[in-house]
Scaffold this active site. Structure first.
Site, mmCIF file in Angstrom:
data_model
loop_
_atom_site.group_PDB
_atom_site.id
_atom_site.type_symbol
_atom_site.label_atom_id
_atom_site.label_comp_id
_atom_site.label_asym_id
_atom_site.label_seq_id
_atom_site.Cartn_x
_atom_site.Cartn_y
_atom_site.Cartn_z
ATOM 1 N N ASP A 12 0.880 -1.159 0.000
ATOM 2 C CA ASP A 12 0.000 0.000 0.000
ATOM 3 C C ASP A 12 0.928 1.221 0.000
ATOM 4 O O ASP A 12 2.152 1.083 0.182
ATOM 5 C CB ASP A 12 -0.883 -0.036 1.251
ATOM 6 C CG ASP A 12 -1.708 1.213 1.419
ATOM 7 O OD1 ASP A 12 -2.364 1.640 0.448
ATOM 8 O OD2 ASP A 12 -1.677 1.802 2.518
ATOM 9 N N ASP A 14 -0.305 5.097 0.951
ATOM 10 C CA ASP A 14 -0.665 6.162 1.884
ATOM 11 C C ASP A 14 -0.640 5.699 3.331
ATOM 12 O O ASP A 14 -1.320 4.740 3.701
ATOM 13 C CB ASP A 14 -2.045 6.714 1.531
ATOM 14 C CG ASP A 14 -2.044 7.419 0.185
ATOM 15 O OD1 ASP A 14 -1.329 8.421 0.054
ATOM 16 O OD2 ASP A 14 -2.750 6.959 -0.734
#
Length: 229
Positions: A12, A14
């Protein structure tokens, strides 16, 4: 502690690789404060990992804002253009990514961000993000039909590896509840590095929870250790 060995790793972005979750909080609070509302951590935890239209609708509904999704995204976009270039790498990120790349471990990016916001966020970190040969932007990829907590993004991201590894051979790094659920729904192991305020009891599905990527030991998942030259 040893887990099932893996051959491929998905990340991922963020809040995990970049400190952008702090920037999202700043922007969302600026917008909702105009209507006398507060963007709480509880609400933040629920929307983290969602695609842009999804999180916009979630915030509007939760806070009963007199805005359309398009209005909300337009207001926030101007602020994001100002703040996203300030994004900084989280501790341990560069070391791990360069280590995996050096040892030819296939790595892929699986972010719910759009390609436009991605470009703003990585403007000062292109050398690091160029290490990813395979990138999936959930809000821009038509193959990602549903955002996290659905497994779509990780299945699409894994399919980009030429080796087509089975899900059980993929390790996911995440920071959100929705991301963990998505990874597990894709039948992948997942290392979670959450916000320190998050109650770990909310994510029993996580394979491993760490306070920082700096604590990760690659050999626990059958990957080359940092001690290996």
């Amino acid at each position: 502690m040893t887990f099932k060995p893996v051959t491929h790793v998905l990340f991922d972005m963020d809040g995990l690789l970049l400190n952008t979750e702090d920037l999202y909080t700043t922007v969302f609070q600026r917008v909702v404060s105009r209507y006398g509302k507060e963007f709480t951590f509880e609400l933040k935890s629920k929307i983290m990992g969602q695609q842009s239209k999804e999180f916009a609708q979630s915030i509007i509904d939760a806070l009963e804002l007199p805005l359309t999704v398009e209005d909300f995204l337009k207001e926030t976009r101007k602020l994001f253009e100002e703040l996203f270039p300030q994004s900084e790498l989280m501790p341990g990120v560069e070391k791990l990514l360069r280590h995996l790349h050096k040892h030819k471990i296939p790595i892929g990016l699986a972010t719910s961000s759009s390609i436009e916001s991605y470009n703003m966020k990585v403007v000062h970190h292109k050398d690091i993000f160029d290490l990813f040969a395979y990138k999936t932007w959930g809000s821009s990829d038509p193959d990602v039909k549903r955002g996290k907590p659905y497994p779509d993004i990780f299945l699409v991201a894994a399919a980009k590896f030429p080796e087509h590894p089975p899900p059980e051979k993929c390790l996911v790094f995440e920071d959100s509840i929705n991301g963990v659920k998505a990874a597990r729904s894709a039948s992948m192991q997942v290392v979670m590095v959450p916000d320190p305020r998050l109650d770990h009891k909310l994510v029993p599905e996580a394979t491993l929870i760490l306070n920082s990527i700096e604590q990760f030991k690659p050999e626990s998942f059958g990957l080359p250790s940092y001690d290996e030259s």
